[in-house]
Design a protein around this motif. Sequence first.
Motif, PDB file in Angstrom:
ATOM      1  N   LEU A 277      60.998  46.250   2.033  1.00 55.52           N
ATOM      2  CA  LEU A 277      60.129  45.111   2.327  1.00 55.52           C
ATOM      3  C   LEU A 277      60.345  43.986   1.329  1.00 55.52           C
ATOM      4  N   VAL A 278      60.468  44.332   0.055  1.00 49.24           N
ATOM      5  CA  VAL A 278      60.718  43.295  -0.960  1.00 49.24           C
ATOM      6  C   VAL A 278      62.060  42.621  -0.717  1.00 49.24           C
ATOM      7  N   THR A 279      63.068  43.444  -0.428  1.00 46.24           N
ATOM      8  CA  THR A 279      64.399  42.878  -0.152  1.00 46.24           C
ATOM      9  C   THR A 279      64.368  41.978   1.071  1.00 46.24           C
ATOM     10  N   ALA A 280      63.605  42.399   2.092  1.00 48.25           N
ATOM     11  CA  ALA A 280      63.518  41.578   3.309  1.00 48.25           C
ATOM     12  C   ALA A 280      62.863  40.234   3.022  1.00 48.25           C
ATOM     13  N   LEU A 281      61.817  40.229   2.221  1.00 54.36           N
ATOM     14  CA  LEU A 281      61.151  38.969   1.887  1.00 54.36           C
ATOM     15  C   LEU A 281      62.076  38.054   1.093  1.00 54.36           C
ATOM     16  N   VAL A 282      62.750  38.633   0.110  1.00 52.88           N
ATOM     17  CA  VAL A 282      63.686  37.819  -0.691  1.00 52.88           C
ATOM     18  C   VAL A 282      64.798  37.264   0.196  1.00 52.88           C
ATOM     19  N   PHE A 283      65.321  38.124   1.080  1.00 51.06           N
ATOM     20  CA  PHE A 283      66.420  37.699   1.962  1.00 51.06           C
ATOM     21  C   PHE A 283      65.959  36.615   2.928  1.00 51.06           C
ATOM     22  N   ALA A 284      64.749  36.780   3.484  1.00 51.74           N
ATOM     23  CA  ALA A 284      64.290  35.836   4.504  1.00 51.74           C
ATOM     24  C   ALA A 284      64.007  34.460   3.923  1.00 51.74           C
ATOM     25  N   TYR A 285      63.599  34.363   2.691  1.00 48.44           N
ATOM     26  CA  TYR A 285      63.184  33.084   2.130  1.00 48.44           C
ATOM     27  C   TYR A 285      64.186  32.479   1.157  1.00 48.44           C
ATOM     28  N   SER A 286      65.233  33.213   0.817  1.00 46.25           N
ATOM     29  CA  SER A 286      66.158  32.677  -0.189  1.00 46.25           C
ATOM     30  C   SER A 286      67.599  32.550   0.290  1.00 46.25           C
ATOM     31  N   ILE A 287      67.999  33.234   1.366  1.00 49.22           N
ATOM     32  CA  ILE A 287      69.404  33.167   1.780  1.00 49.22           C
ATOM     33  C   ILE A 287      69.685  31.811   2.418  1.00 49.22           C
ATOM     34  N   PRO A 288      70.817  31.195   2.109  1.00 52.11           N
ATOM     35  CA  PRO A 288      71.147  29.870   2.679  1.00 52.11           C
ATOM     36  C   PRO A 288      71.471  29.984   4.173  1.00 52.11           C
ATOM     37  N   THR A 289      71.193  28.911   4.875  1.00 49.58           N
ATOM     38  CA  THR A 289      71.495  28.887   6.312  1.00 49.58           C
ATOM     39  C   THR A 289      72.995  28.867   6.544  1.00 49.58           C
TER      40      THR A 289
ATOM     41  N   LEU B  96      67.791  40.412  10.205  1.00 46.52           N
ATOM     42  CA  LEU B  96      68.330  41.134   9.044  1.00 46.52           C
ATOM     43  C   LEU B  96      67.203  41.631   8.131  1.00 46.52           C
ATOM     44  N   ALA B  97      66.142  40.819   7.993  1.00 50.10           N
ATOM     45  CA  ALA B  97      64.990  41.262   7.199  1.00 50.10           C
ATOM     46  C   ALA B  97      64.358  42.507   7.825  1.00 50.10           C
ATOM     47  N   ILE B  98      64.228  42.484   9.156  1.00 48.35           N
ATOM     48  CA  ILE B  98      63.680  43.662   9.841  1.00 48.35           C
ATOM     49  C   ILE B  98      64.602  44.857   9.642  1.00 48.35           C
ATOM     50  N   GLN B  99      65.901  44.609   9.618  1.00 47.09           N
ATOM     51  CA  GLN B  99      66.852  45.707   9.431  1.00 47.09           C
ATOM     52  C   GLN B  99      66.697  46.357   8.059  1.00 47.09           C
ATOM     53  N   PHE B 100      66.459  45.534   7.032  1.00 48.39           N
ATOM     54  CA  PHE B 100      66.212  46.093   5.695  1.00 48.39           C
ATOM     55  C   PHE B 100      64.966  46.996   5.694  1.00 48.39           C
ATOM     56  N   ILE B 101      63.926  46.531   6.374  1.00 49.44           N
ATOM     57  CA  ILE B 101      62.695  47.336   6.431  1.00 49.44           C
ATOM     58  C   ILE B 101      62.950  48.643   7.164  1.00 49.44           C
ATOM     59  N   LEU B 102      63.709  48.590   8.260  1.00 45.76           N
ATOM     60  CA  LEU B 102      64.022  49.807   9.012  1.00 45.76           C
ATOM     61  C   LEU B 102      64.833  50.788   8.173  1.00 45.76           C
ATOM     62  N   LEU B 103      65.776  50.272   7.389  1.00 49.95           N
ATOM     63  CA  LEU B 103      66.556  51.151   6.517  1.00 49.95           C
ATOM     64  C   LEU B 103      65.666  51.834   5.473  1.00 49.95           C
ATOM     65  N   GLY B 104      64.743  51.054   4.880  1.00 47.52           N
ATOM     66  CA  GLY B 104      63.829  51.641   3.905  1.00 47.52           C
ATOM     67  C   GLY B 104      62.949  52.715   4.519  1.00 47.52           C
ATOM     68  N   MET B 105      62.417  52.430   5.704  1.00 49.97           N
ATOM     69  CA  MET B 105      61.588  53.423   6.384  1.00 49.97           C
ATOM     70  C   MET B 105      62.391  54.665   6.732  1.00 49.97           C
ATOM     71  N   ALA B 106      63.661  54.487   7.128  1.00 49.57           N
ATOM     72  CA  ALA B 106      64.502  55.634   7.464  1.00 49.57           C
ATOM     73  C   ALA B 106      64.759  56.510   6.238  1.00 49.57           C
ATOM     74  N   LEU B 107      65.002  55.861   5.102  1.00 48.46           N
ATOM     75  CA  LEU B 107      65.238  56.636   3.884  1.00 48.46           C
ATOM     76  C   LEU B 107      63.981  57.400   3.457  1.00 48.46           C
ATOM     77  N   ASP B 108      62.807  56.758   3.573  1.00 48.87           N
ATOM     78  CA  ASP B 108      61.562  57.463   3.262  1.00 48.87           C
ATOM     79  C   ASP B 108      61.313  58.611   4.235  1.00 48.87           C
ATOM     80  N   ALA B 109      61.670  58.410   5.479  1.00 53.47           N
ATOM     81  CA  ALA B 109      61.501  59.474   6.460  1.00 53.47           C
ATOM     82  C   ALA B 109      62.400  60.665   6.141  1.00 53.47           C
ATOM     83  N   ILE B 110      63.620  60.376   5.682  1.00 52.49           N
ATOM     84  CA  ILE B 110      64.522  61.468   5.295  1.00 52.49           C
ATOM     85  C   ILE B 110      63.944  62.248   4.110  1.00 52.49           C
ATOM     86  N   LYS B 111      63.372  61.505   3.151  1.00 53.40           N
ATOM     87  CA  LYS B 111      62.752  62.171   2.009  1.00 53.40           C
ATOM     88  C   LYS B 111      61.558  63.018   2.449  1.00 53.40           C
TER      89      LYS B 111
END
Length: 748
Positions: A57-69, A157-172
């Motif tokens: 979620l943190v990575t998604a927020l940083v990516f969504a508001y800081s990556i250049p167009t 891409l921000a949603i994809q980061f969140i999905l990856l994080g949730m997937a890793l937590d689910a594996i744990k």
Amino acid sequence: MHLKIRQRFWQRKLRKAKKQWQIQILVFLLRKRQQAIVWKRQIQTFTGKYIATIAGLVTALVFAYSIPTEFLSNSNFKISEVHIACAGIIGTALALVFSLSIIPAQKAADAFSPAILKLYARDRVMRNVFILLACATLISILFGTNWTFHLSPRYTLAIQFILLGMALDAIKTFYNRTLNLLIPHTALGLVIKECSNQIERTKSDVMRLLRIYRINTLTKNDEAALQAILYFQSRLAKLLTEWINQLTEFAHKGISRLDTQAVNSAIMTIGTIGTKYADARRESLILLPDMHDLFFGSRSDISDVLNPVYESIRTICQNAAKQSNELVVQSCINTLGVLTNHAMTMIYKKDRWVEAPLAYSPIFYMDICIQEAIKAGMEDALLTAVNCVGEIFERISRNTNTQNVESQALKSLFMIAAAGYMRKETIAATRAMEIMLKALRLELRVRGYRVGSNLKTVLGNIVVLAPYEVQMEKAGKRIAQTFPPYSLGFDYNIPSLLEEVARQIKPVDPQRSWENPFSAFNEAAETVVRHYRELGEKTDFDGALLEKWVTDSIITVAKIHIWLLDNPPEGGEKFLDSVDDSLRWFIYTLSSFFREMKAFPYHHANDACKSLACIGIWLLERKWWAESAKACAKVIAGIADRCAAAENSKSYGKQYGLADIFTNLECLARAATTLGYTQLAIEFRAYITRPSTITEADWPLYTKAIATRIRQMDEELERFDPFRIRISDDPMQELRRILEQSTSKENV
């Protein structure tokens, strides 16, 4: 001077206040520190559980508001390939996780049984992890097709980061759950949950059908029968029996690999299943004819589930006893005790007949487990059994017939006590005897004395065990310890049992004035006096201290009779002759003791004669009970004859032993003379004569000893005693004395 005193006073007050403030501040800081530690642990637990999701979620927020167009519109950067790659990562993880989970599942099946795999497959955590990973994979593939619902690549891409994080937590989470499933306690928890759900589901269906049938008028018995039929037609009993068999298999495997904790958990689970099923069937308890005993037998269909429970615990106990696993045997006995206590609450009523039909089977199987523990010499298991049986007796009630359960429980306690004496291990034996007496006291308190009471059974068991108690005393294993039935310091001794019956005597009903209010007491007293006579005739005390405790208890019972004679219930004065007759039974019972010929206990015999003389004097004071006073003198004379017939002395010279006993007769004769019973005094002194076992040549030695004791008695009576008026150390005794004096003055 005054100012200095005031100054010092305020200085002390300030120092005291300063210390109090310091303490309060330190306590406040300590509390805040503890709260901070708790909050810290809660935060660590939460973040540790969702650390990957939070990072995504943190990575998604940083990516969504800081990556250049410009970076997103670059032709070298293909967003669809990123989504496809993420879908591959999540899908591969999903496949590997579920493929590798077969290994722990196989180990769990080997340790438990293959049936547990069905519960593992339906586990909620594993199902949720699968749904989350599958959905994340599908969403990633969907984004990889550039079908993003008009969302900007920045947000996909921000949603994809969140999905990856949730997937890793689910594996744990899946990993932690897999480890938990390898713990036997987790598997057993799933079994309990499955069985509970089946029981609740079936109960809900039965109650739904019952509400439909209530449209027609149904009696309470008809409703119980209908519920029993509906439960019988369901598959619930078969399903629960299958799980009980699986748990039994798991327990046997645990015993073979010495996993005691897992076996105990399995036993508790089996007991829990039986308890939950019985609770569900509480309103549908009916009795049907037993095909094996058509005339007198009856059974309930609830036993179709409970009997396999008991049988499983029995087989586990026998296997554990062979392996010398005492903890498992303890758990088996304790579980059967819990099931018996629960079965005591399952009441069946028909007209005026009330019983607990399900309570006998568990106590019967507990008796089998106790026998296994006795064979294996498991003392702690026997102590557990004794405590469990004691809890069973605490559930008896006045109107519920549990006679068969109580008889079996007393049989088990007697078996434990007898086995303890055989092995010279008296801890469990003494405890079993105490529980027997406590159970008897509870029965008398709840139901009173009536035909079929366990009093005769318990007293018969005591007579059987008394010779072993004498042997233990002779072997030096009774230091500072007294046989519980005759220990006046024990709350549930035999005199206290008769006292409990005496307290339940009620005033005479004016409408039924012919009924003797002492009838139940006299019947109980007859049972007790027969016990004492049988004990004296069948037991060779050989001068043991136990004989003194027995005679002291007889004297205490006689005092209970005296209390009744002095304090009869209202309207019971004309029935006191029956109490006097019962008192004479106990006085004459003392003649059954002190029969030793080689080790005559002079001191103990003299103590008993002193007590008899005191009782005789009290009876002479009342002027109505002269026959009982004569009985006291006659028994003292009989003890004197046996004292003279003894071949050797014990503790001190036989001449003075006989003289001490004759002195009690002289005291009784002088009391009779003082109270105006001259003829009785002559009769009492007539007993002070040469016994037939003493020759005339030896008699002068005895007469000299008798004269010496009587002279000492005269000197004692004439001597001024400055402490003759004593103040008791017990305030209760002083209060009782004041109340009695006040009552007597009011009556005057």
